[in-house]
Design an enzyme around this catalytic site. Structure first.
Site: not given
Ligand code: NAG
Ligand code: NAG
Ligand code: NAG
Length: 776
Positions: A219, A548, A142
């Site tokens: 994220h 996600s 990520d």
């Protein structure tokens, strides 16, 4: 006929190991994949790579300069800057399995600058989560991690790092291993060469990023905390969504592999970097890989994709790779990450909502949905004042300013709320009330301007009030509230990418759905929750939406299942998760798709919604070994010479394609998808009893797809200590003419306690001249 055409097509494509190379003299980053590592010595392997590469350069020095990575720890290959003729030459070499351009992939958040987050569940933590997970390492691929977040602190009682762990915590910008890593965050690496080749140097002054595993985009912090964050009480976003934050497996260990980087605050991931992360992670000893990114279709063949290559090697080592399905819904066939050796996760809503009161003058109020932390007051204005025909997009802007105004915009086909936000923001508006069919009730802190979502009838009431008011009404939007128990829930969220798989429709994808809407999880406190430069708020938790977010939910559950059953293969774990999923919502109705009145199909939700407690004890499993995937690849038209290079030699693994039966229907997948039923066919599945009772009797029932007769034989499976594996057969007979559409049924095996359910997806194609697309 169709079958042969397709086979011919694949044959053509796969006879060469070169994919999508257009003749050009400019250099690009290519990945040259060589299969398993035959040399077993990383240094020798690198030397070999350089040798291979030197063949297409004038000197070894030039070859050295062109190379980005030598993949040598878990498989063999390299990435290098090449022109098309060099790539073509390499592709023809004997040892080469494939050569392909390093593509740029996207993160699977709902908008380009939205990034991943971590789930918060307000309910209690289950004993399962408390008891298991210590020995499992989840590798997160990520944007990096914010190690100071409470989610990544080691909690009292955390056992020492598993002795099998070989990973490291790499030093870098604002990332001090001694401070950042602990018994929770046990590894952190970063991969930047592919990114810098594609986008130029990572410029930390004009482009906020850290040259290390530290997360700017948020994220990775969000997904890592969703999968395996420690338990943290009183997490909320300015009081909204308050509760206990924790990952799916709060005791599991986290290893961050930073492969996505911000470019103007948008996440970009390159395949050269991704493959480097797989090469390390497999060697480091991760047990689960969680990857929330992908490439928008058209999809590449399996061995022209870093994610598919990496996850194929992961599978052979017993490591489960979990991917997000993508956010390209609701149109069909755009699902990503469809390899049969990985898990593909769709996104759905949970039963939590954030009602937000809109008060008009003082006369009356309407409830919309948003995540707004502070009261907003302004004049209500109609979109017609600022936009041609009242359609809120930038192309229609009349260059008139809406300063101090909250603009009411209506959905029209093609206009998504993000476009309306952009338009109203450009017109200097204060806020947006967006009226849309009740299919997209997704609130988002990433909003560029405060936005309240209302349905069409509420929007109409507001519009009529506005039309009747002599002057612009005063509108007040109150801070959002948090309500649990919303119905219907779950529903498939509109953006979740749908099946069937565009390259192998006989393998049902997505596999499963999990929560991916308005997920609250950890966030870097120095990154604004909206990622916008003007936003000066600092938060520890943030809301994010996307597949996600659903992917790490499943990764966390995989970690729990793996912890309870360490000897299970990735296929066994997937089977447990798939066959135990539920398809009814909290009101016992079929899970709805996209909030519409239509029920969902397996192309929306796979087998259904994840059910962690059932997944731990599925009763029976459909297991698969490397040889099953070899059969699949042979059927897809890959040559046995190339397949052989990718398979770790082991007793009993036959890499020949001799016994190919021209259909992938018999691959022992836990769901059944037949994309081209021309005449009666019989398929085989094998079940293994993994229940606590060695003696067990399971009865089979079927729900027939429309126009298809389904017979299973035998109808009763009697397991005993001597007979742990039993095969059964499903005969499918088309009873109707082709309609060019899929029909859905199911097969369930039950001993009265376990329900082992497989979706049954069939496309009848009885017309001889049918143009329906088929695949092998
Ligand atoms: C590609 O690079 C090689 C080595 O530098 C060079 O000899 C060749 O002419 C180049 N090909 C093209 C098409 O530019
Ligand atoms: C970073 O970018 C800014 C403008 O975008 C530029 O002025 C500056 O020189 C760059 N810094 C480096 C180290 O490249
Ligand atoms: C709303 O209330 C105000 C004052 O309370 C009044 O003047 C106005 O006419 C009302 N508007 C409507 C549409 O009822």
């Amino acid at each position: 006929m169709a079958t042969y055409h397709l086979k011919f097509f694949w044959g053509l494509l796969l006879a060469f190991s070169l994919y999508f190379i257009h003749s050009t003299s400019t250099s690009h980053v290519y990945i040259v994949y060589l299969g398993i590592n035959q040399l077993h010595d990383p240094i020798l392997t690198s030397k070999f790579h350089l040798q291979v590469l030197s063949d297409v350069f004038a000197s070894e020095e030039d070859a050295k300069r062109s190379i980005l990575y030598s993949y040598r720890n878990s498989f063999s290959g390299f990435s290098a800057k090449l022109n098309s003729s060099q790539a073509t030459t390499l592709a023809k070499m004997e040892n080469v399995v494939s050569v392909f351009r390093s593509k740029i992939l996207k993160l699977h958040t709902t908008r380009s600058w939205d990034f991943l987050g971590l789930t918060l569940d307000d309910r209690g933590v289950t004993p399962l989560q408390l008891a298991y997970g210590h020995d499992v390492v989840i590798g997160i691929f990520d944007t990096g991690i914010w190690p100071e977040s409470e989610s990544f602190q080691e909690k009292p009682g955390m056992r020492p790092i598993p002795s099998s762990w070989k990973g490291v915590c790499v030093k870098g910008e604002k990332f001090e291993p001694a401070k950042a890593c602990n018994r929770k965050l046990i590894g952190a690496r970063y991969y930047l060469k592919g990114f810098e080749q594609a986008f130029g140097p990572l410029n930390t002054s004009g482009n906020p990023e850290y040259r290390s595993a530290r997360d700017f985009l948020g994220h990775g912090t969000h997904t890592a905390s969703t999968a395996a964050g420690s338990i943290v009480r009183s997490a909320s976003f300015f009081g909204i969504g308050e509760g206990i934050a924790r990952g799916g497996a709060p005791w599991a260990r986290v290893a961050m592999y930073k492969i996505c980087w911000g470019k103007n605050r948008v996440g970009r991931c390159t395949e050269a970097d991704i493959l480097a992360a797989f090469d390390d992670a497999l060697h480091d000893g991760v047990h689960v890989i969680s990857a929330s990114f992908g490439a928008t279709p058209p999809l590449s063949p399996f061995f022209a994709s870093s994610a598919d290559i990496g996850s194929f090697h992961a599978m052979q080592l017993g490591i489960t790779a979990v991917f997000s399905a993508g956010n390209d819904g609701p149109d069909p066939s755009l699902v990503q990450n469809v390899a049969p050796w990985s898990l593909c996760v769709a996104a759905s809503t949970i039963d939590r909502s954030f009602p937000t009161e809109i008060v008009l003058d003082s006369n009356f109020s309407i409830m919309g949905e948003s995540i707004i932390s502070k009261e907003i007051k302004g004049k209500l204005a109609n979109a017609v004042t600022y936009f041609v025909n009242g359609v809120c997009n930038l192309g229609n802007w009349k260059q008139k300013l809406a300063t101090g105004k909250i603009v009411l915009c209506f959905y029209i086909p093609g206009l998504v709320f993000e476009m309306a936000q952009e338009a109203v923001k450009t017109a200097n508006g204060l806020g947006l009330i967006f009226a849309e069919p009740l299919t997209k009730p997704i609130a988002d802190v990433e909003d560029t301007i405060p936005t309240v979502h209302v349905d069409i009838s509420q929007g109409t009431i507001i519009g009529n009030y506005l039309a009747e008011s002599p002057k612009l009404p005063l509108v007040r939007i109150a801070p959002s509230k948090t309500i649990i128990g919303k119905s219907p829930a779950p529903t498939v969220v509109y953006f979740s990418s749908r099946g069937p798989s565009s390259i192998s429709p006989n393998i049902l994808k997505p596999d499963i759905t999990a929560p991916g809407t308005n997920i609250l999880a950890a966030w870097p406190c120095q990154t604004p929750p909206t990622l916008l430069p003007g936003d000066s708020r600092s938060v520890k938790w943030n809301f994010q939406s996307g597949t996600s977010m659903s992917c790490p939910h499943v990764s966390g559950v995989v970690a729990l299942v793996k912890s309870v059953h360490p000897e299970w293969s990735p296929a066994a774990i997937r089977s447990a998760i798939v066959t135990s999923a539920y398809t009814r919502d909290t009101s016992h109705d079929s899970i709805l798709a996209g909030g519409s009145v239509a029920g969902s199909s397996p192309f929306d939700i796979g087998a259904g919604h994840i059910n962690p407690l059932r997944a731990i004890d599925p009763g029976l499993i459909y297991d698969m070994k490397t040889s099953d995937y070899i059969l699949f690849l042979c059927n897809m038209g890959y040559t046995q010479e190339r397949i052989k290079r990718m398979v770790l030699p082991s007793p009993g693994v036959d890499t020949s394609c001799e016994h190919v039966v021209k259909t992938n229907a018999n691959v022992n997948y836990p769901s059944i998808s037949i994309s081209n039923l021309q005449s009666t066919m019989t398929i085989k599945r094998t079940l293994r009893n993994v229940g606590w009772e060695k003696n067990a009797i399971y009865f089979g029932t079927t729900k027939k797809p429309d126009g298809v007769e389904v017979v299973i034989w035998p109808r009763v499976l009697i397991f005993s200590p001597l007979k742990q594996d039993i095969s059964y057969y499903v005969t499918l007979k088309p009873l109707k003419k082709s309609q060019g559409r899929y029909d859905f049924g199911e097969i369930v095996w039950s001993d009265g306690f376990h329900y082992v359910r497989s979706p049954l997806v069939v496309l009848v194609n009885t017309a001889a001249d049918s143009t329906v697309r088929s695949a092998i």
